[in-house]
Design a protein around this motif. Sequence first.
Motif, short mmCIF file in Angstrom:
data_model
loop_
_atom_site.label_atom_id
_atom_site.label_comp_id
_atom_site.label_asym_id
_atom_site.label_seq_id
_atom_site.Cartn_x
_atom_site.Cartn_y
_atom_site.Cartn_z
N GLU A 25 0.45 -0.98 -2.25
CA GLU A 25 1.92 -0.88 -2.17
C GLU A 25 2.36 0.58 -2.06
OE1 GLU A 25 5.88 -2.20 -4.69
OE2 GLU A 25 3.91 -2.78 -5.41
N GLN A 26 1.75 1.46 -2.83
CA GLN A 26 2.10 2.88 -2.78
C GLN A 26 1.76 3.49 -1.42
OE1 GLN A 26 -0.16 3.91 -6.28
NE2 GLN A 26 1.71 4.18 -7.50
N TYR A 29 4.48 2.74 0.89
CA TYR A 29 5.62 3.64 0.75
C TYR A 29 5.39 4.95 1.50
CZ TYR A 29 7.55 0.62 -2.91
OH TYR A 29 8.08 -0.43 -3.61
N GLU A 32 5.87 4.22 5.17
CA GLU A 32 7.30 4.10 5.47
C GLU A 32 7.96 5.47 5.53
OE1 GLU A 32 9.11 1.46 2.66
OE2 GLU A 32 7.99 -0.27 3.40
N GLY A 33 7.55 6.36 4.65
CA GLY A 33 8.09 7.72 4.66
C GLY A 33 7.73 8.46 5.94
#
Length: 95
Positions: A25-26, A29, A32-33
């Motif tokens: 999950e991290q 992120y 996505e960044g």
Amino acid sequence: MLRAVQTVTIAGELRTVSFRTLTVEQIGYVYEGLLSFEGFRAAETVVGLIGKDGREEEVPLRTLETTAAAHVSAETLAAKLAEQYKDSGIGSPVH
């Protein structure tokens, strides 16, 4: 862009990200960044001058070389660059 995914600020302290310890999950992120950045190919060699937090000017190397050739000392060059890019908060002249 790479610097943005290699470090994180936690409680005011800059830390290096260890991708070995990230969960799926991290990592999502982080991905996505990365998607929030827009890449482009520079027409010539540029140098990124870092200014205030999150601000950077990308200046053609030839422009920096021309500016440097017109000034006799590092102090006057620093003052000229600080003046020229003051809206981005690029450094301050050396005293």
